[in-house]
Design a protein around this motif. Structure first.
Motif, PDB file in Angstrom:
ATOM      1  N   UNK A 197       0.844  -1.193   0.000  1.00 43.77           N
ATOM      2  CA  UNK A 197       0.000   0.000   0.000  1.00 43.77           C
ATOM      3  C   UNK A 197       0.878   1.240   0.000  1.00 43.77           C
ATOM      4  N   UNK A 198       0.773   2.017  -1.062  1.00 45.19           N
ATOM      5  CA  UNK A 198       1.478   3.296  -1.133  1.00 45.19           C
ATOM      6  C   UNK A 198       0.638   4.325  -0.389  1.00 45.19           C
ATOM      7  N   UNK A 199       1.233   4.897   0.665  1.00 41.93           N
ATOM      8  CA  UNK A 199       0.516   5.843   1.508  1.00 41.93           C
ATOM      9  C   UNK A 199       1.520   6.854   2.052  1.00 41.93           C
ATOM     10  N   UNK A 200       1.064   7.775   2.875  1.00 43.31           N
ATOM     11  CA  UNK A 200       1.968   8.812   3.379  1.00 43.31           C
ATOM     12  C   UNK A 200       1.404   9.407   4.659  1.00 43.31           C
ATOM     13  N   UNK A 201       2.129  10.368   5.223  1.00 46.27           N
ATOM     14  CA  UNK A 201       1.710  11.021   6.465  1.00 46.27           C
ATOM     15  C   UNK A 201       0.677  12.110   6.244  1.00 46.27           C
ATOM     16  N   UNK A 202       0.827  12.865   5.165  1.00 41.15           N
ATOM     17  CA  UNK A 202       0.184  14.174   5.056  1.00 41.15           C
ATOM     18  C   UNK A 202      -1.136  14.194   4.308  1.00 41.15           C
ATOM     19  N   UNK A 203      -1.380  13.240   3.435  1.00 41.70           N
ATOM     20  CA  UNK A 203      -2.585  13.255   2.616  1.00 41.70           C
ATOM     21  C   UNK A 203      -3.824  12.973   3.476  1.00 41.70           C
ATOM     22  N   UNK A 204      -4.854  13.807   3.401  1.00 42.86           N
ATOM     23  CA  UNK A 204      -6.075  13.556   4.185  1.00 42.86           C
ATOM     24  C   UNK A 204      -6.724  12.213   3.869  1.00 42.86           C
ATOM     25  N   UNK A 205      -6.649  11.777   2.614  1.00 36.25           N
ATOM     26  CA  UNK A 205      -7.206  10.477   2.239  1.00 36.25           C
ATOM     27  C   UNK A 205      -6.420   9.354   2.923  1.00 36.25           C
ATOM     28  N   UNK A 206      -5.094   9.463   2.894  1.00 37.44           N
ATOM     29  CA  UNK A 206      -4.252   8.458   3.539  1.00 37.44           C
ATOM     30  C   UNK A 206      -4.516   8.416   5.042  1.00 37.44           C
ATOM     31  N   UNK A 207      -4.647   9.579   5.647  1.00 40.45           N
ATOM     32  CA  UNK A 207      -4.935   9.648   7.077  1.00 40.45           C
ATOM     33  C   UNK A 207      -6.283   8.995   7.389  1.00 40.45           C
ATOM     34  N   UNK A 208      -7.273   9.229   6.529  1.00 38.45           N
ATOM     35  CA  UNK A 208      -8.608   8.658   6.740  1.00 38.45           C
ATOM     36  C   UNK A 208      -8.591   7.142   6.700  1.00 38.45           C
ATOM     37  N   UNK A 209      -7.612   6.577   5.984  1.00 37.96           N
ATOM     38  CA  UNK A 209      -7.550   5.127   5.828  1.00 37.96           C
ATOM     39  C   UNK A 209      -6.579   4.449   6.795  1.00 37.96           C
ATOM     40  N   UNK A 210      -5.868   5.200   7.601  1.00 37.36           N
ATOM     41  CA  UNK A 210      -4.838   4.590   8.446  1.00 37.36           C
ATOM     42  C   UNK A 210      -5.395   3.494   9.359  1.00 37.36           C
ATOM     43  N   UNK A 211      -6.505   3.779  10.029  1.00 36.13           N
ATOM     44  CA  UNK A 211      -7.069   2.767  10.932  1.00 36.13           C
ATOM     45  C   UNK A 211      -7.538   1.536  10.156  1.00 36.13           C
ATOM     46  N   UNK A 212      -8.035   1.751   8.949  1.00 31.41           N
ATOM     47  CA  UNK A 212      -8.476   0.620   8.136  1.00 31.41           C
ATOM     48  C   UNK A 212      -7.292  -0.205   7.645  1.00 31.41           C
ATOM     49  N   UNK A 213      -6.171   0.461   7.378  1.00 28.94           N
ATOM     50  CA  UNK A 213      -4.965  -0.272   6.974  1.00 28.94           C
ATOM     51  C   UNK A 213      -4.445  -1.104   8.143  1.00 28.94           C
ATOM     52  N   UNK A 214      -4.484  -0.532   9.346  1.00 27.99           N
ATOM     53  CA  UNK A 214      -4.096  -1.286  10.538  1.00 27.99           C
ATOM     54  C   UNK A 214      -5.005  -2.508  10.704  1.00 27.99           C
ATOM     55  N   UNK A 215      -6.304  -2.309  10.468  1.00 28.16           N
ATOM     56  CA  UNK A 215      -7.265  -3.414  10.586  1.00 28.16           C
ATOM     57  C   UNK A 215      -7.016  -4.489   9.531  1.00 28.16           C
ATOM     58  N   UNK A 216      -6.643  -4.077   8.320  1.00 28.83           N
ATOM     59  CA  UNK A 216      -6.322  -5.047   7.270  1.00 28.83           C
ATOM     60  C   UNK A 216      -5.132  -5.904   7.676  1.00 28.83           C
ATOM     61  N   UNK A 217      -4.125  -5.266   8.261  1.00 34.13           N
ATOM     62  CA  UNK A 217      -2.941  -6.011   8.691  1.00 34.13           C
ATOM     63  C   UNK A 217      -3.304  -6.983   9.806  1.00 34.13           C
ATOM     64  N   UNK A 218      -4.145  -6.529  10.744  1.00 36.84           N
ATOM     65  CA  UNK A 218      -4.548  -7.394  11.854  1.00 36.84           C
ATOM     66  C   UNK A 218      -5.343  -8.596  11.360  1.00 36.84           C
ATOM     67  N   UNK A 219      -6.141  -8.400  10.334  1.00 43.04           N
ATOM     68  CA  UNK A 219      -6.981  -9.489   9.812  1.00 43.04           C
ATOM     69  C   UNK A 219      -6.208 -10.462   8.940  1.00 43.04           C
ATOM     70  N   UNK A 220      -5.341  -9.929   8.078  1.00 43.95           N
ATOM     71  CA  UNK A 220      -4.757 -10.793   7.052  1.00 43.95           C
ATOM     72  C   UNK A 220      -3.319 -11.224   7.313  1.00 43.95           C
ATOM     73  N   UNK A 221      -2.597 -10.532   8.175  1.00 43.67           N
ATOM     74  CA  UNK A 221      -1.234 -10.993   8.476  1.00 43.67           C
ATOM     75  C   UNK A 221      -1.240 -12.398   9.073  1.00 43.67           C
ATOM     76  N   UNK A 222      -2.165 -12.715  10.020  1.00 43.86           N
ATOM     77  CA  UNK A 222      -2.203 -14.091  10.526  1.00 43.86           C
ATOM     78  C   UNK A 222      -2.557 -15.122   9.458  1.00 43.86           C
ATOM     79  N   UNK A 231      -3.947   6.728  -0.648  1.00 38.70           N
ATOM     80  CA  UNK A 231      -3.383   5.375  -0.770  1.00 38.70           C
ATOM     81  C   UNK A 231      -3.675   4.726  -2.120  1.00 38.70           C
ATOM     82  N   UNK A 232      -2.814   3.790  -2.496  1.00 36.13           N
ATOM     83  CA  UNK A 232      -2.967   3.001  -3.718  1.00 36.13           C
ATOM     84  C   UNK A 232      -2.514   1.586  -3.383  1.00 36.13           C
ATOM     85  N   UNK A 233      -3.397   0.614  -3.575  1.00 39.47           N
ATOM     86  CA  UNK A 233      -3.148  -0.763  -3.124  1.00 39.47           C
ATOM     87  C   UNK A 233      -2.789  -1.682  -4.280  1.00 39.47           C
TER      88      UNK A 233
END
Length: 210
Positions: free
Chosen positions: A69-94, A149-151
């Motif tokens: 996932x290409x993302x960054x600190x400053x983009x409002x869209x990227x910031x809006x998705x941060x918690x969802x990206x964390x959730x994706x990692x929690x769900x699919x890393x295992x 972000x871009x996945x």
């Protein structure tokens, strides 16, 4: 009067030719820098993580695939998705599909996306996944990422990492509770089940990479 009309048509013709040439150049450049398509094999990379280590896809021996996932600190869209990206990692890393986040922005153009700021953001948000710096902006053009972000969903195969899905995380960046289509989750679930992914591509919504 007649002369004015002729000059007018000549000017229009010149404008048309110039516009066509610019359009052709833009189309050519776009095709040249198009990056990966679904079915392509993605090259590995070695990028610096916020913890100072170098990270490559080949480091993950037991992975079945990756959510790059290409993302960054400053983009409002990227910031809006941060918690969802964390959730994706929690769900699919295992399940063998970890998130690998990459910041593609040039800190000279976006000082808030410097490596030091990346470390701060990762600690503040509690990122559970690698957050890598695309120093020199060499990796994101290979992938064809244009937004944050871009996945890019990759499936690990004997021959390498195959691109299986490209695009957005879901269909509502503003409100996670109002999402109708979970594009990435559906894609990963289908990949793990050995089913066809549909859709394979969606339009990434976010800030342009700088």
């Amino acid at each position: 009067m007649k002369k004015t009309k002729i000059l007018g048509w000549s000017a229009l013709a010149l404008i048309f030719v110039a516009a066509f040439a610019m359009g052709f150049k833009a189309a050519t450049e776009h095709n040249f820098d198009a990056g990966y398509e679904v079915g392509d094999m993605a090259a590995d990379f070695s990028l610096k993580n916020v913890d100072g280590t170098m990270v490559s896809l080949s480091d993950f021996d037991s992975a079945k695939g990756f959510l790059v996932i290409f993302t960054c600190n400053t983009c409002p869209y990227a910031q809006a998705y941060e918690d969802r990206i964390i959730a994706l990692d929690a769900k699919y890393k295992p399940q063998g599909v970890p998130v690998i986040a990459i910041n593609p922005n040039n800190p000279s153009a976006k000082p808030g996306d410097s490596f030091a700021k990346m470390k701060e953001r990762a600690a503040e948000k509690g990122f559970t996944f690698p957050y890598l710096f695309d120093e020199g902006q060499k990796i994101y053009p290979q992938y064809g990422a244009t937004r944050t972000p871009h996945v890019f969903l990759l499936e690990k195969k004997d021959s390498g990492n195959m691109v299986k899905y490209i695009g957005a995380i879901d269909d509502n960046y503003q409100d996670a509770s109002q999402v109708d289509e979970k594009f990435v989750e559906n894609a990963v679930d289908a990949m793990l089940a050995g089913n066809e992914i549909n859709p394979k591509t969606t339009k990434a919504i976010g800030c342009g990479i700088r």
